[in-house]
Design an enzyme around this catalytic site. Structure first.
Site, PDB file in Angstrom:
ATOM      1  N   ARG A  19       8.894 -10.732 -24.033  1.00  9.06           N
ATOM      2  CA  ARG A  19       8.610  -9.382 -24.525  1.00  9.06           C
ATOM      3  C   ARG A  19       8.672  -9.260 -26.051  1.00  9.06           C
ATOM      4  NH1 ARG A  19       7.494  -9.202 -19.804  1.00  9.06           N
ATOM      5  NH2 ARG A  19       7.825  -7.433 -18.404  1.00  9.06           N
ATOM      6  N   SER A  37       9.382  -0.530 -17.469  1.00  9.34           N
ATOM      7  CA  SER A  37      10.760  -0.981 -17.707  1.00  9.34           C
ATOM      8  C   SER A  37      11.253  -0.395 -19.031  1.00  9.34           C
ATOM      9  CB  SER A  37      10.813  -2.499 -17.813  1.00  9.34           C
ATOM     10  OG  SER A  37      10.359  -3.089 -16.628  1.00  9.34           O
ATOM     11  N   GLU A  76      13.369  -1.810 -24.250  1.00  9.29           N
ATOM     12  CA  GLU A  76      12.052  -2.432 -24.371  1.00  9.29           C
ATOM     13  C   GLU A  76      11.063  -1.448 -24.993  1.00  9.29           C
ATOM     14  OE1 GLU A  76       8.500  -3.133 -21.880  1.00  9.29           O
ATOM     15  OE2 GLU A  76       9.877  -4.459 -20.830  1.00  9.29           O
TER      16      GLU A  76
HETATM   17  N1  EPU Z   1      16.730  -4.657  -8.565  1.00  7.83           N
HETATM   18  C1  EPU Z   1      17.714  -3.915  -7.954  1.00  7.83           C
HETATM   19  N2  EPU Z   1      17.695  -2.568  -8.137  1.00  7.83           N
HETATM   20  C2  EPU Z   1      16.757  -1.926  -8.873  1.00  7.83           C
HETATM   21  C3  EPU Z   1      15.749  -2.687  -9.504  1.00  7.83           C
HETATM   22  C4  EPU Z   1      15.760  -4.065  -9.332  1.00  7.83           C
HETATM   23  O1  EPU Z   1      18.594  -4.444  -7.285  1.00  7.83           O
HETATM   24  O2  EPU Z   1      16.811  -0.704  -8.986  1.00  7.83           O
HETATM   25  C5  EPU Z   1      16.717  -6.121  -8.362  1.00  7.83           C
HETATM   26  C6  EPU Z   1      15.547  -6.523  -7.458  1.00  7.83           C
HETATM   27  O3  EPU Z   1      15.902  -6.473  -6.105  1.00  7.83           O
HETATM   28  C7  EPU Z   1      15.282  -7.928  -7.902  1.00  7.83           C
HETATM   29  C8  EPU Z   1      15.598  -7.887  -9.391  1.00  7.83           C
HETATM   30  O4  EPU Z   1      16.456  -6.775  -9.601  1.00  7.83           O
HETATM   31  O5  EPU Z   1      16.154  -8.835  -7.295  1.00  7.83           O
HETATM   32  C9  EPU Z   1      14.360  -7.826 -10.263  1.00  7.83           C
HETATM   33  O6  EPU Z   1      13.611  -6.648  -9.955  1.00  7.83           O
HETATM   34  P1  EPU Z   1      11.992  -6.646 -10.033  1.00  7.83           P
HETATM   35  O7  EPU Z   1      11.445  -7.771  -9.258  1.00  7.83           O
HETATM   36  O8  EPU Z   1      11.556  -5.266  -9.702  1.00  7.83           O
HETATM   37  O9  EPU Z   1      11.642  -6.989 -11.526  1.00  7.83           O
HETATM   38  P2  EPU Z   1      12.318  -6.565 -12.913  1.00  7.83           P
HETATM   39  O10 EPU Z   1      13.054  -7.744 -13.452  1.00  7.83           O
HETATM   40  O11 EPU Z   1      13.076  -5.304 -12.770  1.00  7.83           O
HETATM   41  C10 EPU Z   1      10.358  -7.374 -14.438  1.00  7.83           C
HETATM   42  C11 EPU Z   1       9.582  -6.810 -15.585  1.00  7.83           C
HETATM   43  C12 EPU Z   1       8.501  -5.883 -15.058  1.00  7.83           C
HETATM   44  C13 EPU Z   1       7.579  -6.691 -14.153  1.00  7.83           C
HETATM   45  C14 EPU Z   1       8.428  -7.257 -12.998  1.00  7.83           C
HETATM   46  C15 EPU Z   1       7.632  -8.161 -12.095  1.00  7.83           C
HETATM   47  C16 EPU Z   1      11.085  -6.690 -17.487  1.00  7.83           C
HETATM   48  C17 EPU Z   1      11.953  -5.825 -18.342  1.00  7.83           C
HETATM   49  N3  EPU Z   1      10.468  -6.075 -16.481  1.00  7.83           N
HETATM   50  O12 EPU Z   1      11.026  -6.297 -13.807  1.00  7.83           O
HETATM   51  O13 EPU Z   1       7.731  -5.448 -16.185  1.00  7.83           O
HETATM   52  O14 EPU Z   1       6.541  -5.878 -13.631  1.00  7.83           O
HETATM   53  O15 EPU Z   1       9.505  -8.056 -13.538  1.00  7.83           O
HETATM   54  O16 EPU Z   1       7.396  -9.375 -12.717  1.00  7.83           O
HETATM   55  O17 EPU Z   1      10.975  -7.886 -17.757  1.00  7.83           O
HETATM   56  C18 EPU Z   1       7.540  -3.683 -17.802  1.00  7.83           C
HETATM   57  O18 EPU Z   1       7.781  -4.546 -18.654  1.00  7.83           O
HETATM   58  O19 EPU Z   1       7.322  -2.477 -18.098  1.00  7.83           O
HETATM   59  C19 EPU Z   1       7.535  -4.083 -16.390  1.00  7.83           C
HETATM   60  C20 EPU Z   1       7.365  -3.191 -15.413  1.00  7.83           C
END
Ligand code: EPU
Length: 339
Positions: A162, A238, A334
């Protein structure tokens, strides 16, 4: 170039926040860029892409540049790949759909990411195992100081999670005018289906050998199920980055929270999902006044209607405090905060 004074910010940010923009300068063509240094005369300014990663705290008095240049064209082609030039003002998602429709591979996992093409390299957008740096050939950018357009190749942009030089040392010096992506042609695609949610969705649909179009559809379905539509609930995706923590802190935390998800980085550090940390602190789906976090994803802060940027910022501070207290981790925003 169109210049408008005293307009509402509502159509220009996906949080749907209302402040006054004193001067909005719309750049519609290459020629508009060349007269920009005369118009700005060294004044400070802001650049607005799709407004999908910005939190507006106050009325904006510095001129706001809104980039509207359009165009998607193949500038080079070989048997196995194409170089596609995308003008900064093109919608990123529309550009992904265009690539998928032409069977050009590499960005299908980045379907439905809001914002414009020019913003994609700034923060090196990423999702489901792919980042724009993986396919980025070059970026062209206009330097305000001398009025010339420069080309930066991938390595020069210093992409990270990012981030890029456009977000750090080149901030306010360069305005991205176009991006050039290297996309694969039929028979040469490398599909990335390793992300758990993608594997599951493909299996549910009975797809064994997915095409890039299948992958794009699956990503769209996953995002739609987890993330709110900005037209319905104001948000900027995010809100925080996923923090990278030391191995020693990780080991300490994982002994206390054995189910904590994590992604390996190197021998000394581990990335943990901010959404999980925030969720564990009890914030998921909480409504505080007109703000809160989204019911399906705690990492997404929302405007339920009529919230101010300051209220959302205050909520983000409270979230940071509770994550620090519980996990000894400092979350980093972010979104770009305009003060
Ligand atoms: N999780 C929870 N509770 C929540 C949210 C997430 O327990 O409320 C857990 C999920 O179960 C999972 C882990 O956290 O085990 C990761 O969650 P998720 O797969 O939804 O991905 P993320 O890490 O929250 C990142 C990016 C997203 C991108 C997704 C998919 C960042 C800051 N965010 O989210 O990017 O779409 O992975 O690759 O790196 C963005 O940058 O705006 C964005 C949406």
């Amino acid at each position: 170039m169109n210049i408008t004074n005293n307009i509402s910010s509502v159509p220009y940010n996906t949080f749907g926040l209302e402040v006054n923009i004193s001067t909005l300068i719309e750049l519609n063509s290459k020629e508009d860029f060349s007269s920009l240094h005369t118009v700005l005369q060294g004044k400070e300014y802001h650049i607005l892409g799709g407004g999908s990663n910005v939190l507006l705290l106050n009325d904006v008095t510095a001129p706001v540049l809104h980039i509207n240049t359009k165009g998607l064209e193949v500038i080079k082609e070989s048997d196995d790949y194409v170089l596609v030039k995308m003008q900064a003002g093109e919608s990123w998602h529309e550009a992904v759909l265009w690539a998928v429709a032409h069977n050009y591979g590499g960005i299908e996992n980045l379907s439905l990411i809001p914002g414009k093409c020019g913003a994609a390299p700034m923060q090196n957008i990423g999702a489901y195992g792919v980042e724009v740096k993986d396919v980025l050939h070059a970026v062209t950018a206009y330097k305000l100081e001398d009025g010339y357009e420069y080309t930066f190749h991938n390595e020069e942009c210093e992409f990270g999670y990012r981030t890029s030089n456009f977000k750090t040392i080149w901030k306010d010096k360069f305005i991205i005018t176009s991006i050039i992506l290297r996309l694969s042609k039929e028979g040469h695609h490398t599909l990335n289906t390793s992300y758990g949610a993608i594997e599951k969705e493909l299996a549910d649909r009975g797809i064994v050998q997915p095409t890039i179009s299948d992958l794009s559809e699956v990503v769209i379905a996953i995002r739609q199920s987890k993330l709110p539509y900005p037209e319905e609930v104001g948000n900027a995706g995010s809100f925080f980055k996923n923090p990278i923590i030391s191995m020693s802190l990780y080991e300490e935390l994982v002994s206390e929270y054995p189910h904590m998800p994590s992604y390996p980085i190197d021998a000394a550090s581990v990335k943990v999902p901010a959404g999980w940390l925030i969720d564990q602190c009890g914030w998921k789906g909480k409504v505080i006044g007109q703000t809160g976090t989204y019911k399906n994803q705690a990492l997404v802060l929302v405007n339920h209607g009529g919230a101010s940027g300051k209220e959302i910022y205050a909520l983000s501070e409270d979230i940071k405090i509770s994550v620090r207290q519980k996990f000894k981790i400092d979350l980093e925003r972010e979104v770009n905060v305009w003060r």
